[in-house]
Design a protein around this motif. Structure first.
Motif, mmCIF file in Angstrom:
data_model
loop_
_atom_site.group_PDB
_atom_site.id
_atom_site.type_symbol
_atom_site.label_atom_id
_atom_site.label_comp_id
_atom_site.label_asym_id
_atom_site.label_seq_id
_atom_site.Cartn_x
_atom_site.Cartn_y
_atom_site.Cartn_z
ATOM 1 N N ARG A 165 71.150 -52.966 36.935
ATOM 2 C CA ARG A 165 70.209 -53.117 35.852
ATOM 3 C C ARG A 165 70.427 -54.534 35.100
ATOM 4 O O ARG A 165 71.564 -54.749 34.755
ATOM 5 C CB ARG A 165 69.972 -52.085 34.928
ATOM 6 N N PRO A 166 69.178 -55.427 35.052
ATOM 7 C CA PRO A 166 69.498 -56.383 34.187
ATOM 8 C C PRO A 166 69.996 -56.413 33.038
ATOM 9 O O PRO A 166 70.603 -57.497 32.566
ATOM 10 C CB PRO A 166 68.044 -57.049 34.147
ATOM 11 N N GLU A 167 69.989 -55.316 32.286
ATOM 12 C CA GLU A 167 70.696 -55.336 30.871
ATOM 13 C C GLU A 167 72.075 -55.399 30.952
ATOM 14 O O GLU A 167 72.739 -55.952 29.865
ATOM 15 C CB GLU A 167 70.283 -53.738 30.319
ATOM 16 N N LEU A 168 72.655 -55.059 32.010
ATOM 17 C CA LEU A 168 74.148 -55.142 32.015
ATOM 18 C C LEU A 168 74.619 -56.606 32.019
ATOM 19 O O LEU A 168 75.564 -56.748 31.183
ATOM 20 C CB LEU A 168 74.487 -54.569 33.546
ATOM 21 N N THR A 169 74.027 -57.556 32.711
ATOM 22 C CA THR A 169 74.506 -59.062 32.677
ATOM 23 C C THR A 169 73.847 -59.647 31.469
ATOM 24 O O THR A 169 74.429 -60.532 30.874
ATOM 25 C CB THR A 169 74.022 -59.767 33.865
ATOM 26 N N ARG A 170 72.697 -59.356 31.041
ATOM 27 C CA ARG A 170 71.951 -59.889 29.988
ATOM 28 C C ARG A 170 72.441 -59.826 28.765
ATOM 29 O O ARG A 170 72.842 -60.667 27.971
ATOM 30 C CB ARG A 170 70.643 -59.473 29.991
ATOM 31 N N ASN A 171 73.225 -58.510 28.367
ATOM 32 C CA ASN A 171 73.858 -58.303 27.187
ATOM 33 C C ASN A 171 75.168 -58.773 26.999
ATOM 34 O O ASN A 171 75.740 -59.299 26.173
ATOM 35 C CB ASN A 171 73.967 -56.803 26.759
ATOM 36 N N ILE A 172 76.043 -58.968 28.101
ATOM 37 C CA ILE A 172 77.138 -59.682 28.250
ATOM 38 C C ILE A 172 77.076 -61.061 28.055
ATOM 39 O O ILE A 172 77.666 -61.741 27.000
ATOM 40 C CB ILE A 172 77.821 -59.643 29.546
ATOM 41 N N ARG A 173 75.699 -61.881 28.348
ATOM 42 C CA ARG A 173 75.689 -63.376 28.172
ATOM 43 C C ARG A 173 75.292 -63.454 26.734
ATOM 44 O O ARG A 173 75.837 -64.309 26.117
ATOM 45 C CB ARG A 173 74.234 -63.732 29.021
ATOM 46 N N ARG A 174 74.535 -62.432 26.177
ATOM 47 C CA ARG A 174 74.302 -62.487 24.855
ATOM 48 C C ARG A 174 75.513 -62.454 23.879
ATOM 49 O O ARG A 174 75.577 -63.048 22.887
ATOM 50 C CB ARG A 174 73.243 -61.739 24.298
ATOM 51 N N THR A 175 76.313 -61.596 24.146
ATOM 52 C CA THR A 175 77.607 -61.557 23.685
ATOM 53 C C THR A 175 78.578 -62.863 23.639
ATOM 54 O O THR A 175 78.965 -63.233 22.761
ATOM 55 C CB THR A 175 78.593 -60.460 23.939
ATOM 56 N N ILE A 176 78.836 -63.385 24.963
ATOM 57 C CA ILE A 176 79.742 -64.349 25.235
ATOM 58 C C ILE A 176 79.157 -65.772 24.901
ATOM 59 O O ILE A 176 79.747 -66.504 24.122
ATOM 60 C CB ILE A 176 80.115 -64.055 26.663
ATOM 61 N N ILE A 177 77.996 -66.068 25.298
ATOM 62 C CA ILE A 177 77.345 -67.549 25.191
ATOM 63 C C ILE A 177 76.673 -67.474 23.726
ATOM 64 O O ILE A 177 77.127 -68.314 22.992
ATOM 65 C CB ILE A 177 76.366 -67.673 26.339
ATOM 66 N N ASP A 178 75.958 -66.475 23.545
ATOM 67 C CA ASP A 178 75.018 -66.747 22.205
ATOM 68 C C ASP A 178 75.874 -66.548 20.876
ATOM 69 O O ASP A 178 75.723 -67.241 19.920
ATOM 70 C CB ASP A 178 73.652 -65.749 22.274
ATOM 71 N N LYS A 179 76.726 -65.414 20.717
ATOM 72 C CA LYS A 179 77.486 -64.841 19.841
ATOM 73 C C LYS A 179 78.985 -65.796 19.569
ATOM 74 O O LYS A 179 79.477 -66.084 18.459
ATOM 75 C CB LYS A 179 77.665 -63.601 19.736
ATOM 76 N N LEU A 180 79.753 -65.621 20.727
ATOM 77 C CA LEU A 180 80.976 -66.211 20.953
ATOM 78 C C LEU A 180 80.836 -67.773 21.005
ATOM 79 O O LEU A 180 81.904 -68.392 20.970
ATOM 80 C CB LEU A 180 81.573 -65.549 21.950
ATOM 81 N N HIS A 181 79.812 -68.357 21.633
ATOM 82 C CA HIS A 181 79.756 -69.799 21.803
ATOM 83 C C HIS A 181 80.721 -70.017 22.994
ATOM 84 O O HIS A 181 81.604 -71.255 23.028
ATOM 85 C CB HIS A 181 79.709 -70.572 20.480
ATOM 86 N N LEU A 182 80.995 -69.414 24.164
ATOM 87 C CA LEU A 182 81.948 -69.648 25.014
ATOM 88 C C LEU A 182 81.271 -69.908 26.392
ATOM 89 O O LEU A 182 79.912 -69.346 26.391
ATOM 90 C CB LEU A 182 82.645 -68.471 25.329
ATOM 91 N N ASP A 183 81.674 -70.536 27.343
ATOM 92 C CA ASP A 183 80.946 -70.634 28.646
ATOM 93 C C ASP A 183 81.230 -69.502 29.434
ATOM 94 O O ASP A 183 82.274 -68.794 29.232
ATOM 95 C CB ASP A 183 81.610 -71.971 29.328
ATOM 96 N N MET A 184 80.343 -69.187 30.041
ATOM 97 C CA MET A 184 80.394 -68.069 31.214
ATOM 98 C C MET A 184 80.685 -68.603 32.394
ATOM 99 O O MET A 184 80.168 -69.164 33.124
ATOM 100 C CB MET A 184 79.093 -67.404 31.503
ATOM 101 N N ASP A 185 81.992 -68.500 32.713
ATOM 102 C CA ASP A 185 82.722 -69.055 33.752
ATOM 103 C C ASP A 185 82.581 -68.180 35.044
ATOM 104 O O ASP A 185 82.764 -68.676 36.298
ATOM 105 C CB ASP A 185 84.303 -68.879 33.849
ATOM 106 N N GLY A 186 81.737 -67.261 34.976
ATOM 107 C CA GLY A 186 81.275 -66.432 36.012
ATOM 108 C C GLY A 186 81.541 -64.794 35.918
ATOM 109 O O GLY A 186 81.976 -64.287 35.135
ATOM 110 N N PHE A 187 80.561 -64.161 36.869
ATOM 111 C CA PHE A 187 80.643 -62.599 36.897
ATOM 112 C C PHE A 187 81.654 -62.373 37.781
ATOM 113 O O PHE A 187 81.313 -63.072 39.077
ATOM 114 C CB PHE A 187 79.427 -61.833 37.020
ATOM 115 N N VAL A 188 82.256 -61.194 38.085
ATOM 116 C CA VAL A 188 83.089 -60.485 39.165
ATOM 117 C C VAL A 188 82.752 -59.267 38.846
ATOM 118 O O VAL A 188 83.100 -58.439 38.082
ATOM 119 C CB VAL A 188 84.512 -61.180 39.018
ATOM 120 N N VAL A 189 82.396 -58.749 40.037
ATOM 121 C CA VAL A 189 82.159 -57.176 40.240
ATOM 122 C C VAL A 189 83.604 -56.663 40.315
ATOM 123 O O VAL A 189 84.162 -56.736 41.381
ATOM 124 C CB VAL A 189 81.263 -56.691 41.413
ATOM 125 N N THR A 190 83.984 -55.886 39.267
ATOM 126 C CA THR A 190 85.350 -55.423 39.209
ATOM 127 C C THR A 190 85.779 -54.620 40.436
ATOM 128 O O THR A 190 86.759 -54.709 40.969
ATOM 129 C CB THR A 190 85.272 -54.473 37.960
#
Length: 443
Positions: A165-190
């Protein structure tokens, strides 16, 4: 060779774990620091972040502690690789093809183009494709798992599209990029990362199942002939057992403790006539056994859903995740499935320098970290910038000077505005959370 630092994070329903690893590009990874926090209640459900602010607060605390660790300080985290897990993840099989010039040698560029076609295949618009895992290829009339170097005018590939579901990646980006101001170096399917790190090549060639039981979900991946064959997430986990115990009248935290210390997934015929927190051990045992058997039955049922038989899995079942900390759970799965069951461990080339951690609890984040170290050349940490000292040795602050203002006329003592002072105090207590934020912070 130069050392490179990688940061990874795994967000789950029960806990948030982050780790920093160091590699020299030799294939080995040293995990130098690990920190974790319990996930805020209601902050994450089935792998999807529900409360951005609570999750941001927990992650920022974890990163702040990591940056203070002896093996990390004074480096700062500038980017992070994120492990994806949760109920919405599953696989969709897709075949794509390319027509080439006559007698074309298959190279990396062609394989990248083929994978890109798979990644952008038309699927249900309520889902997002986060990875495309090759299962097999065909060059002309020849089927192969390694097409590079072969010659032909046509190539096709069967890929397992990993979707969510798109919410999975969207909410992670909002936390890491928008709030923590970090680079997203990539997603890895655990699940893909753990399959690569925990399973041996022989197990995957023979056919095996990897089961990762978390708090609210259990992920099942099945491998055959060395490649992924099936991927599914069951919306059940260890927390279901804890909730059953809490229904007897104890708080959730106590129920979790009782499950770990006194629970047993196997039927016990000689349960002592004792009580814990006014709960009879026999009642606890009945609940734990019933729910454990239900979870195990759902795990075994995935073999049928995958369209294979038990005999197609001579490599057995490999188990990871906190849910398997329950006494008797591994034995129950082995008894019910009739297959060999073992606990998954990290390989020798992944070393844990953090003495406070153990590899049983770290399989997921270590796998994400290793994937980031081997699949990318990004550097997640940086040294803080040093101030430039001018020749005169004096640092000048670039502050605009304001004209001096006359001292305000003191107010009469008998007219002190007490309510104004209270107002300032209240404003301080309920100031905007933005005032307190710090810059600690797919395919």
């Amino acid at each position: 060779m130069n050392e490179r630092y990688i940061a990874a994070i795994e967000v789950s329903t029960s806990k948030i774990v982050a780790a920093i690893g160091k590699t020299k590009g030799t294939g080995a990874l040293d995990i130098v620091a690990i920190e974790q926090e319990a996930t805020p209640e209601g902050g994450v459900r089935y792998g999807i972040i529900q409360n951005l602010e609570d999750t941001y607060s927990s992650v920022s605390k974890i990163f702040a502690r990591l940056e203070q660790r002896q093996n990390v300080h004074p480096r700062k985290i500038k980017g992070v690789i994120v492990g994806l897990g949760g109920r919405s993840l599953k696989n969709i099989t897709k075949e794509v093809s390319l027509t080439l010039s006559e007698d074309t040698e298959i190279d990396d560029d062609i394989l990248v183009r083929l994978k890109d076609l798979a990644l952008h295949s038309a699927i249900d618009n309520t889902l997002e494709v986060v990875d495309a895992v090759p299962r097999s290829f065909r060059v002309g009339n020849s089927e192969t798992s390694s097409p590079k170097g072969m010659v032909g005018s046509h190539i096709s590939g069967i890929f397992d599209l990993i979707v969510c579901r798109p919410e999975l990646t969207r909410n992670i980006r909002r936390t890491i990029i928008d709030k923590l101001h970090l680079d997203m170096d990539g997603f890895v399917v655990t699940a893909m990362a753990t399959g690569h790190l925990i399973l041996t090549p022989e197990e995957k060639r023979l056919g095996c199942m990897l089961v990762d039981m978390g708090a609210e979900t259990t992920t099942v991946t099945i491998y055959q002939k060395g490649s992924l064959h099936y991927f599914a997430t069951i919306p059940m986990g260890g927390r279901n057992i804890s909730r059953d115990i809490s229904s007897l009248g104890v708080v959730d935290a106590k129920a979790e403790e009782i499950k770990i210390t006194s629970g047993n997934a196997l039927v016990e015929h000689d349960v002592p006539n004792l009580s814990i927190n006014n709960l009879k051990l026999s009642e606890i045992s009945n609940l734990v056994v019933a729910r454990s058997e239900e979870i195990v039955a759902n795990i075994i049922e995935q073999i049928e859903y995958a369209g294979i038989k038990d005999s197609d899995l001579p490599g057995g079942i490999v188990c990871i995740g906190g849910g398997f900390r329950l006494k008797g759970m591994l034995e129950l799965l082995e008894m019910q499935s009739g297959l060999n069951v073992r606990r998954g461990n990290l390989p020798e080339y992944v070393r844990i320098e953090d003495s406070r951690s153990n590899n049983v609890e770290l399989a997921e984040v270590a796998s994400v970290l290793y994937a980031g170290a081997t699949l990318s050349d990004k550097e997640s940490l940086c040294m803080p910038e040093k101030p430039v000292i001018p020749p005169n040795g004096v640092l000048e602050l670039d502050i605009d000077e304001e004209p001096e203002k006359p001292d305000p006329k003191p107010a009469p003592k008998n007219k002190t505005n007490i309510f104004a002072k209270w107002g300032k105090g209240i404003a301080g207590l309920f100031g905007s959370p933005e005032d307190e934020e710090t810059d600690l912070l797919d395919e």
